[in-house]
Every structure is written in C-alpha cells, then in structure tokens.
Motif scaffolding. Structure first.
Motif, PDB file in Angstrom:
ATOM      1  N   TYR A 111       0.869  -1.195   0.022  1.00 56.46           N
ATOM      2  CA  TYR A 111      -0.070   0.041   0.042  1.00 56.46           C
ATOM      3  C   TYR A 111       0.753   1.358   0.007  1.00 56.46           C
ATOM      4  O   TYR A 111       0.199   2.218   0.047  1.00 56.46           O
ATOM      5  CB  TYR A 111      -0.911   0.081   1.097  1.00 56.46           C
ATOM      6  N   ILE A 112       2.116   1.002  -0.227  1.00 56.70           N
ATOM      7  CA  ILE A 112       3.118   2.422  -0.293  1.00 56.70           C
ATOM      8  C   ILE A 112       2.851   2.780  -1.667  1.00 56.70           C
ATOM      9  O   ILE A 112       3.235   4.336  -2.037  1.00 56.70           O
ATOM     10  CB  ILE A 112       4.341   2.301   0.373  1.00 56.70           C
ATOM     11  N   SER A 113       2.915   1.907  -2.677  1.00 58.22           N
ATOM     12  CA  SER A 113       3.009   2.126  -4.061  1.00 58.22           C
ATOM     13  C   SER A 113       1.921   1.393  -4.958  1.00 58.22           C
ATOM     14  O   SER A 113       2.093   0.455  -5.566  1.00 58.22           O
ATOM     15  CB  SER A 113       4.352   1.729  -4.527  1.00 58.22           C
ATOM     16  N   PRO A 114       0.507   1.800  -4.628  1.00 58.59           N
ATOM     17  CA  PRO A 114      -0.717   1.038  -5.132  1.00 58.59           C
ATOM     18  C   PRO A 114      -0.326   0.900  -6.862  1.00 58.59           C
ATOM     19  O   PRO A 114      -0.579   0.089  -7.253  1.00 58.59           O
ATOM     20  CB  PRO A 114      -1.728   2.153  -4.980  1.00 58.59           C
ATOM     21  N   PRO A 115       0.160   2.071  -7.687  1.00 61.23           N
ATOM     22  CA  PRO A 115      -0.117   1.835  -9.131  1.00 61.23           C
ATOM     23  C   PRO A 115       0.877   0.722  -9.536  1.00 61.23           C
ATOM     24  O   PRO A 115       0.372   0.082 -10.687  1.00 61.23           O
ATOM     25  CB  PRO A 115       0.345   3.034  -9.717  1.00 61.23           C
ATOM     26  N   ALA A 116       2.027   0.478  -8.781  1.00 66.24           N
ATOM     27  CA  ALA A 116       2.791  -0.645  -9.265  1.00 66.24           C
ATOM     28  C   ALA A 116       2.115  -2.047  -9.164  1.00 66.24           C
ATOM     29  O   ALA A 116       2.195  -3.142 -10.143  1.00 66.24           O
ATOM     30  CB  ALA A 116       4.108  -0.886  -8.457  1.00 66.24           C
ATOM     31  N   ASN A 117       1.217  -2.223  -8.251  1.00 63.48           N
ATOM     32  CA  ASN A 117       0.467  -3.476  -8.006  1.00 63.48           C
ATOM     33  C   ASN A 117      -0.592  -3.634  -9.194  1.00 63.48           C
ATOM     34  O   ASN A 117      -0.895  -4.685  -9.590  1.00 63.48           O
ATOM     35  CB  ASN A 117      -0.065  -3.617  -6.710  1.00 63.48           C
TER      36      ASN A 117
ATOM     37  N   ARG B 138       7.360   3.666  -7.693  1.00 73.29           N
ATOM     38  CA  ARG B 138       8.864   3.206  -7.280  1.00 73.29           C
ATOM     39  C   ARG B 138       9.433   4.367  -6.461  1.00 73.29           C
ATOM     40  O   ARG B 138       9.876   4.089  -5.416  1.00 73.29           O
ATOM     41  CB  ARG B 138       9.725   2.789  -8.191  1.00 73.29           C
ATOM     42  N   MET B 139       9.318   5.759  -7.029  1.00 74.81           N
ATOM     43  CA  MET B 139       9.953   6.765  -6.245  1.00 74.81           C
ATOM     44  C   MET B 139       9.096   6.978  -4.916  1.00 74.81           C
ATOM     45  O   MET B 139       9.637   7.254  -4.016  1.00 74.81           O
ATOM     46  CB  MET B 139       9.758   8.054  -7.245  1.00 74.81           C
TER      47      MET B 139
ATOM     48  N   GLU C 188       8.871  -6.399 -11.431  1.00 77.54           N
ATOM     49  CA  GLU C 188       9.615  -5.994 -10.329  1.00 77.54           C
ATOM     50  C   GLU C 188       9.012  -5.117  -9.765  1.00 77.54           C
ATOM     51  O   GLU C 188       8.891  -3.516 -10.273  1.00 77.54           O
ATOM     52  CB  GLU C 188      10.821  -5.596 -11.149  1.00 77.54           C
ATOM     53  N   ASN C 189       8.391  -5.045  -8.435  1.00 75.87           N
ATOM     54  CA  ASN C 189       7.916  -3.928  -7.792  1.00 75.87           C
ATOM     55  C   ASN C 189       9.036  -3.314  -6.861  1.00 75.87           C
ATOM     56  O   ASN C 189      10.094  -3.652  -6.806  1.00 75.87           O
ATOM     57  CB  ASN C 189       6.871  -4.751  -6.583  1.00 75.87           C
ATOM     58  N   PRO C 190       8.862  -2.125  -6.356  1.00 70.11           N
ATOM     59  CA  PRO C 190       9.755  -1.406  -5.469  1.00 70.11           C
ATOM     60  C   PRO C 190      10.133  -2.385  -4.344  1.00 70.11           C
ATOM     61  O   PRO C 190      11.415  -2.074  -4.031  1.00 70.11           O
ATOM     62  CB  PRO C 190       8.924  -0.289  -5.017  1.00 70.11           C
ATOM     63  N   LYS C 191       9.582  -3.308  -3.953  1.00 73.09           N
ATOM     64  CA  LYS C 191      10.051  -3.877  -2.974  1.00 73.09           C
ATOM     65  C   LYS C 191      10.655  -5.467  -3.266  1.00 73.09           C
ATOM     66  O   LYS C 191      11.349  -6.046  -2.257  1.00 73.09           O
ATOM     67  CB  LYS C 191       8.652  -4.670  -1.768  1.00 73.09           C
TER      68      LYS C 191
END
Lengths: 179, 160, 417
Positions: free
Chosen positions: C95-101, C133-134, C355-358
């Motif tokens: 939930y910190i980077s929703p668009p990536a999911n 990601r940023m 490749e997600n930010p995590k």
C-alpha cells in the motif's frame, strides 16, 4: 479527575475551571496511532508538512498508550489483531476517545472475509467514524476537529471517579510452623 | 533451454514419467510426488540448469477430481533467466508430500503457508506450524468447502 | 516491548524459539536468557509484525517472526469475484506504491486472456510504475532514517511524496489507492499539461533529494548504526528468496526489468545499482540510487510516449468505452456481460512476475474458463524478505533489529495478504 472532581458545586468559579480544563484537553489531543494498514499511511500523510496535524495540537504522536488520549484505529482489524487493539485500548488512561478511521474499521470495508472483524464497534466504544478508503488527510483532520468539539463540551460530571476497589492484602504467612 | 531441460531430465530420471505442458510461453512439468526431492536437487545443482531461486510454492484445490490437491512449485534460474513450474498431485487420503526446504531455504515459509491454507503436510519440514491463522484454529481456510465468511465463533473476539 | 509469561504465547512458538539453531555464545553474559516480545504494535516494525526475540542480555540469539495480524483473506476473496472487481484489492497489497500492483495484476490477467494493451497505455503504465517506485523508496529511506533517529529526512521525503501523489490525483482520480489500470489498458488518458508538470517536478526533485542525501551520507551516527549490520552474502540471499533492492545490495544483479522484460523496459536506458557489502548501508544506497534511475526513466518515458488509444478495442474481453455504451446496442450488451459475468479467459494457468519497488511480485492465476479465477496466488516480496530476518539478526543487538527491519522494508499488507 483529581482536583476538579472535588469541585462538585456548580458555582461560577468551578464552571470556569471546568471550561478551562475542557479547552486545555481539546487543544492538545495526543493521538495514539494504531496504524495497521493502508489508512496508517494516510495518517502519516496527515502529519507531513502539507496537511500538518500539529497545528491542531496533535504534534506528539506517542506510540505508547499510557500518554495518549485519542486512539486512531487506522487499518483493517483482523480477529487476531482485535485482542491486541483491545489490550492497548485498556492500557490508555481515562478520559479516552476513539476514531475509527476508514471503511475497514467502521464496517469491515471491502473485506467481507473470514478473518476481518466487520466493524470495530463490536469490541470498542467508538466516538467518530471517518469514512473513506482511505479517508483523505483532510477527512481525518475533520474527524479530529469533531472530536475536539466533543471534548470541548465535556464537563467534570461526565468523568466519574472509578469505582473504589478495596484491595484486601493478605497477611503473608511467615510463621515457622507450617501445617 | 526447453530442449536441454527435457533431454537432461529424461536421461537422469528414467523411471519417472514426465509430462511437459507448454502454455502462454511457460513450461510446466508434471510428475509423481515421490520423486520431488531428487528432481529438485538435480535441477538446482546440474550445470546448464542451475535453478537456484525458489520463487513460490502453493497448492490448488480441484475439489471434485480424484487427486484433490496439486502442489505447484515455481522455480527460476538466474543464470539462464528461465522460469519453470513443477506440479505434483496429492490425494486427500494421503495428504502429504516431501518438503524441499532442505534444497532451498526459501521454501520453508511457503510450505508453511500451504500447510496452513490447505492442510497438506510436508514431511521432514524443520518447523511445520501455521502461518497466518492462530495455532488453535481447526480449519484450513482455502479449501473449497470452507465458507468465505468463515465459521462464526472460530476465533473469539474480545468483550466490549 | 514486554517480558512474556508462558500464557501469552502459544507453546508451539516458544518451543520453536527455544529449540532454534543456536550457535552464538556471548562471553560474560548473564546466566538467564529472556524472551522478549516486539509486538504487533510497535513504532519501528513497519506495520503489524510480531517478532519474538530470545535474548542473552542485549544480544539476540534467535528470532521468530509471527505473521497473520493483517491476513485479510485475499486469495479466498479472489475466488469469489471477477477479474475486474479484484483490481481495487490489488491496490491494498503493497500500500505504499499502489499503481505498481495494479500494473502487475493487469499484466498477469492480460497474459492469461491473451490480449495486449495498446502502446500508449503501456507507456503510461511504465510512467506510473516508476513514479510509484519513487514514492515507495522515499518512504523506505525516510522510515529507515526515522528508525535510526534522523526525523527530518522522513518529513522531507513525505513532502516530495505529496507532490507525486498530486500527480496520481490528476491522472487516476485518487491520490492513494488508485485502481487505475484495467484489463486491456488504463482507465483514462494523460494530458500533455500533466506531463509537462511531471517534468518540472523531476527537475526540482534531483536537488531536493541531494539535500536529503547530504543529511545522511556524511552523518557519522547514521553510518555507524548501519554499517556492518545485518550482513548477508550472495548465496544465502538467493537461497532465502530475497528479491528487490535487498538482493542487489548483496552483489546479485537481478532485476526483472532486465531479466524478463515486460512493458517497454528493454527500450529504456537505465542502470541497475549493485553493491556488494550486503549490509544495511548498502541496502540504503541501492534505494537511493534507484530513485535517481527512476527519475531518468520517467524523463525517457515522457519523451518517447506515442499517441494513440489507451484501451484496447476488443469487445469480448475489454470493457467498451462509455460513449459507445450509451449509444450502441452491441457495446451495451458486452458491457453488461463483462460486468456481471466477468471476462472469460481460456482454461489454463499463468504466472507473471514484475519488479515491484519491494521485490518480485508475482500473480499465479488458475482459470477454468469462468468469469472468476479458480485460484489466485499472490507471490509477495515482503513475505520472502521477512523470512530472512531470523538469519540476519543472529548475534546483533536489539537496536540493530530495528535498523535491520527498516532496511529490509517489509510491508505487512502484502506479506499477510
């Protein structure tokens, strides 16, 4: 609480102290951020420089319940977590208030599943429900302002002393002859 | 890469019946569950294959088929940049399969999760406990007969 | 943190903790060992993670993480709702980077259904994934600094993040849980004005991030708290299932944007930062470098974005456009069928990882040809990353545990699903 509970007559002097105490309480509500999931991020965002929460007096987000008066339950509460939330709520000293932030805490939100409590009011007394998924920081600040209004209207007679429990201390059995 | 894989596996494991399925650019391997540890060790160590990264282990509940569960392993080779999917069938009467956590440590928690959600026991697992649900929970949530809303009273709530 | 009595913890967990692989001995240590509970509610565990530590004085001998405090039953719910209805749920995973999911899920379902989104939609998805990601790395660096004691960096990071969330607000309609991608494209277009504003933001971002780095990189306290703490070497990292910035800090150059390219990443020019020390400081440096690389990618995407549609025109699988639904009969019927009965992909299974930010986020979808998946498994990066915590904290002090958990950057929303 304490001094004011001794002043039970409704004189001019005591009502001023009453109002003063209520004003002091509402202007420095220290929240206990029970940040569990996504709503916690919006709660963090309401503390950032853009939606400053410290201008409302809530600068100090202590993570220890002993020093807080408002618990903001932010995030989905599961059955396993419910016991933890209740334990922390019990550790907060009176007077205390609860904001149920987000849809998950109000009614279970979009999670109609086996592990999510459908609303934290099943085990906590909630004062304000902030709607949204997650509520925008302005929404949370609105909820905080409503709590402040609610606190501003309280008077001493709303906080009765807790029932006096007599602790009967048993005399330790130090006699040499034990049967 | 796919041909090399087929060749090496069939040469090494002559007694095992392999089934190669290709769909959506992915390769799936199906075989009997008794050979799982040997095949995984071979896939990890053999030159040219080197599947050193265990991405995921999960299970599928087919509910009405004879072999009710199918345990699925996703492994990836970082050198060859190739992803492989292994499948073994597990029947409900003998709901267990050998654990591969001795080969990849990453498999440890994934197998615990599969045990928690489906009830499939992993033999020789170092620490088989429940992952998400509390230890006293008696059911396995992702089985098809478990209702979505849960069984009321299965986990107690604190009093108001 | 509280000292536990035997009744608080389930006996099986205590047994595992006491029987854990112990080869650490501390000289001049106290006779007794203590089991400490770093409970689900803690300021420094990122979310509701419970760590049971077995301590000898201040040194950690063994650690058992306990998950499940945020288990919301995603996989069971996914079996009961259509592919389109599940998109808002993917927001709440990391939930910190929703668009990536959202991007990851849309790619997986499109692979299953056998359709590809138009090029402009794919470029927009790349743009959002890199902005996400940023966002994520700003919070990760800020939270790590806050855990170690530098509070200013956190607030500065959140200030920059608010500017990115303003862009999400304009593009997607919501600032936080965006639910922007659809099966077959994205929900709405990006205007040239917005793209100009994004470039203006990136221009001033580099200096602001330089300021933040200046506060940390030369700070002796920060470096001494993180250097040499929580070291993991290359083989252990791969074996334990580490992915993302954590594994790139241990010397393994593994990034799914290069290994199995998706969207248009093979046409973008960016580096993959790799450090070899494998400690917390290296993980911080990897994230800081990745922030700059993402800024580079955003510039290139906005430069190269083609004109065109943003939704595929394939009526059986993709929701038709609103203008046509209101005027034409065929599109109305298709819209009704897709919304009520779901897109019906062919029978089969697909596993797609991005490749997600995590780290590596993978979706494994099994379809029986119906509108709802028969099974959906979410391979979350934080689940595998938390598995390595017991290995990393052995022999360290309690305050190092805080730094280690902060540098691994787990998010419980996806670890618990």
């Amino acid at each position: 609480m304490g001094l004011e509970s001794k002043l039970i007559n409704d004189g001019f002097f005591t009502t001023t102290i009453d109002a003063l105490a209520a004003w002091a309480r509402e202007s420095s509500v220290w929240p206990m951020p029970m940040g569990i999931s996504c709503c916690a991020i919006e709660m963090m965002a309401s503390g950032d420089p853009k939606y400053d929460i410290s201008r409302f007096g809530s600068e100090v987000m202590r993570f220890t319940p002993r020093q807080c008066d408002l618990m903001i339950v932010a995030g989905t509460v599961t059955y396993k977590m419910a016991h933890v939330v209740k334990k922390i709520f019990d550790q907060m000293p009176e007077p205390k208030w609860v904001i149920a932030m987000g849809a998950c805490t109000s009614t279970g939100g979009m999670y109609r599943s086996y592990n999510v409590v459908q609303g934290i009011d099943q085990f906590l007394p909630v004062d304000i429900y902030a709607a949204g998924c997650p509520p925008r920081p302005e929404n949370l600040l609105n909820a905080l302002m409503q709590i402040q209004e609610k606190i501003g209207k309280t008077r001493v007679k709303d906080f009765p002393d807790p029932p006096h429990i007599s602790h009967e201390t048993k005399q330790a059995d130090l006699s040499l002859s034990k049967n | 890469m796919k041909e090399l894989l087929k060749e090496k596996l069939e040469k090494q494991f002559t007694t095992v019946q392999f089934e190669f399925i290709e769909q959506f650019d992915e390769l799936t391997l199906k075989f009997d569950k008794s050979a799982i540890v040997n095949i995984c060790a071979f896939l990890k160590d053999e030159d040219g294959l080197k599947f050193n990264f265990c991405e995921d282990i999960t299970a599928i509940d087919w509910a009405t088929r004879k072999n009710r569960f199918a345990v699925v392993y996703h492994i990836f080779s970082m050198e060859n940049k190739f992803r492989l999917c292994l499948k073994v069938d597990v029947d409900e009467s003998e709901c267990s399969v050998e654990s591969v956590s001795s080969i990849w440590k990453a498999a440890n928690w994934a197998e615990r999760e599969a045990y928690d959600m489906y009830g499939i026991t992993f033999l020789n697992h170092p620490d088989l406990r429940r992952m998400y649900m509390p230890e006293e929970f008696e059911y396995h949530p992702l089985r098809k007969e478990y209702p979505l809303m849960g069984i009321p009273g299965a986990i107690p709530l604190p009093k108001k | 943190m509280q000292k536990l009595t035997k009744d608080d913890v389930h006996p099986k967990i205590v047994q595992t903790l006491l029987g854990a692989d112990v080869h650490i001995t501390v000289d001049d240590a106290l006779e007794n060992e203590m089991i400490l509970n770093m409970g689900p509610q803690h300021p420094a565990t990122h979310g509701v993670l419970r760590l049971l530590l077995r301590l000898d004085g201040e040194t950690v001998i063994a650690c058992i993480p306990e998950l499940g405090y945020l288990h919301r039953g995603y996989e069971k719910m996914a079996e009961n709702m259509s592919y389109l209805e599940f998109i808002p749920h993917t927001d709440r995973l990391d939930y910190i980077s929703p668009p990536a999911n959202n991007v990851a899920y849309a790619l997986a379902v499109e692979k299953l259904a056998g359709i590809t989104a138009p090029p402009r939609a794919q470029y927009i998805r790349m743009l959002l994934a890199e902005l996400a990601r940023m966002c994520s790395h700003l919070v990760a660096i800020g939270a790590l600094a806050m855990d170690v004691g530098a509070l200013t960096v956190f607030l500065w990071g959140l200030r920059e993040r608010e500017k990115i969330m303003d862009f999400f607000d304009v593009i997607c309609g919501a600032r936080f849980t965006t639910s922007y991608t659809r099966i077959g494209g994205v929900a709405s277009d990006v205007t040239t004005d917005t793209m100009k504003n994004i470039i203006a933001f990136i221009d001033q971002f580099e200096e602001k991030f330089d300021e933040m780095e200046r506060l940390l990189n030369g700070n002796r306290i920060f470096i001494e708290r993180l250097e040499g703490v929580g070291v993991i070497n290359k083989e252990d990292a791969i074996d334990l299932g580490f992915t993302g910035p954590n594994i790139r800090a241990s010397g393994v150059e593994f990034d799914l944007r290069r290994a199995t390219p998706y969207l248009f990443y093979n046409e973008m020019d960016f580096n993959i930062p790799v450090y070899t020390e494998g400690d917390c400081l290296a993980r911080y440096f990897v994230r800081a470098d990745e922030l700059r690389e993402s800024a580079k990618i955003v510039r290139q995407v906005i430069d190269k974005i083609p004109n065109g549609e943003v939704m595929l025109n394939s009526p059986k699988k993709v929701l038709p456009r609103k203008t046509e639904i209101y005027t034409k009969m065929e599109e109305l019927i298709h819209d009704f069928m897709i919304v009520n009965f779901g897109i019906n992909p062919p029978v089969g299974e697909v596993y797609h990882a991005v490749e997600n930010p995590k780290g590596v986020l993978g979706f494994y979808i099994v379809s029986k040809g119906e509108g709802q998946p028969w099974k959906m498994k979410i391979r979350s990066p934080s689940f595998a990353n938390i598995q390595a915590i017991p290995h990393l904290v052995k022999g360290q002090m309690i305050s190092d545990v805080v730094a280690i958990v902060g540098s691994i950057d787990p998010i419980m929303g996806e670890a618990d699903k």
